[in-house]
Design a protein around this motif. Structure first.
Motif, PDB file in Angstrom:
ATOM      1  N   SER A 130       0.830  -1.209   0.000  1.00 36.55           N
ATOM      2  CA  SER A 130       0.000   0.000   0.000  1.00 36.55           C
ATOM      3  C   SER A 130       0.865   1.259   0.000  1.00 36.55           C
ATOM      4  O   SER A 130       1.951   1.282   0.581  1.00 36.55           O
ATOM      5  CB  SER A 130      -0.916   0.013   1.224  1.00 36.55           C
ATOM      6  OG  SER A 130      -1.804  -1.081   1.192  1.00 36.55           O
ATOM      7  N   ARG A 157      -1.954   3.158  -4.234  1.00 36.77           N
ATOM      8  CA  ARG A 157      -2.138   1.740  -4.537  1.00 36.77           C
ATOM      9  C   ARG A 157      -2.279   0.991  -3.229  1.00 36.77           C
ATOM     10  O   ARG A 157      -1.893   1.495  -2.177  1.00 36.77           O
ATOM     11  CB  ARG A 157      -0.977   1.189  -5.366  1.00 36.77           C
ATOM     12  CG  ARG A 157       0.375   1.180  -4.685  1.00 36.77           C
ATOM     13  CD  ARG A 157       1.460   0.665  -5.620  1.00 36.77           C
ATOM     14  NE  ARG A 157       1.632   1.556  -6.750  1.00 36.77           N
ATOM     15  CZ  ARG A 157       2.513   2.561  -6.780  1.00 36.77           C
ATOM     16  NH1 ARG A 157       3.299   2.782  -5.735  1.00 36.77           N
ATOM     17  NH2 ARG A 157       2.614   3.338  -7.822  1.00 36.77           N
ATOM     18  N   SER A 178      -4.018  -3.088  -1.464  1.00 38.09           N
ATOM     19  CA  SER A 178      -5.069  -4.102  -1.481  1.00 38.09           C
ATOM     20  C   SER A 178      -5.442  -4.581  -0.082  1.00 38.09           C
ATOM     21  O   SER A 178      -6.598  -4.907   0.174  1.00 38.09           O
ATOM     22  CB  SER A 178      -4.639  -5.302  -2.341  1.00 38.09           C
ATOM     23  OG  SER A 178      -3.407  -5.841  -1.872  1.00 38.09           O
TER      24      SER A 178
END
Length: 197
Positions: free
Chosen positions: A104, A158, A160
């Motif tokens: 991240s 970015r 997940s």
């Protein structure tokens, strides 16, 4: 400049009771007890990475939902930051940090302008971490921005894993705030062309 930049707020409602103290010129010392373990973790990271000393004691109706406690703690943090900043004489005012946490990457840009605004672009898939609802991350920063008078932009570049995403956001906010509250010795007054923040 006030050499004792400390803010303390107590808030008591029918839903929560919060006592919060923040010291801007600290070393990251913290004592945090909110009944929400994941929020304790995030506030610990905030204190450590901002170098603000932070004391928080909060009791609330977490058996109903964590929303009231999260929002009221954030209200108190915003008010305490505003109190500690005083007239903002000499502060750098702006701060920016981009922080990774494994996969991240989060970016926070802020302005201690006295004008509250939140831009929040942080998509997350997981709804809960323990008894903490991840939708309340936005509510937390909305309340901080509104009560401290901060313009905050938060973007997930970015990521997940939801835990990693939120951790990167809190660390980036802390690092950006650390820079913004620093005193610039060459600035004798308020760092605004209007001479007021």
């Amino acid at each position: 400049m006030d050499n004792n930049r400390i803010g303390e707020v107590q808030r008591k409602t029918s839903e929560t009771e919060v006592l919060l103290q923040v010291e801007l010129d600290g070393t990251g010392n913290h004592q945090i007890d909110t009944e929400i373990p994941f929020l304790n973790h995030m506030l610990t990271l905030f204190s450590f990475h901002s170098l603000c000393n932070l004391r928080v004691t909060a009791r609330g109706d977490v058996e109903v939902d964590d929303h009231h406690s999260v929002e009221d703690i954030a209200i108190c943090l915003g008010q305490a930051l505003k109190m500690a900043l005083g007239d903002k004489r000499g502060i750098t005012r702006y701060g920016e940090a981009t922080v990774p946490m494994d996969e991240s990457l989060a970016r926070v840009v802020l302005d201690l302008s006295g004008r509250s605004y939140l831009v929040y672009n942080v998509p997350m898939e997981r709804e809960m971490i323990g008894n903490f609802a991840t939708e309340n991350v936005r509510e937390f920063f909305q309340a901080v921005a509104a009560n401290a008078g901060i313009n905050i932009h938060i973007d997930l570049l970015r990521g997940s894993n939801t835990h990693h995403i939120i951790e990167a956001v809190f660390k980036a906010f802390a690092r950006a705030l650390k820079d913004a509250i620093e005193i610039e010795p060459r600035m004798e007054g308020i760092w605004s062309s209007k001479r007021v923040l």
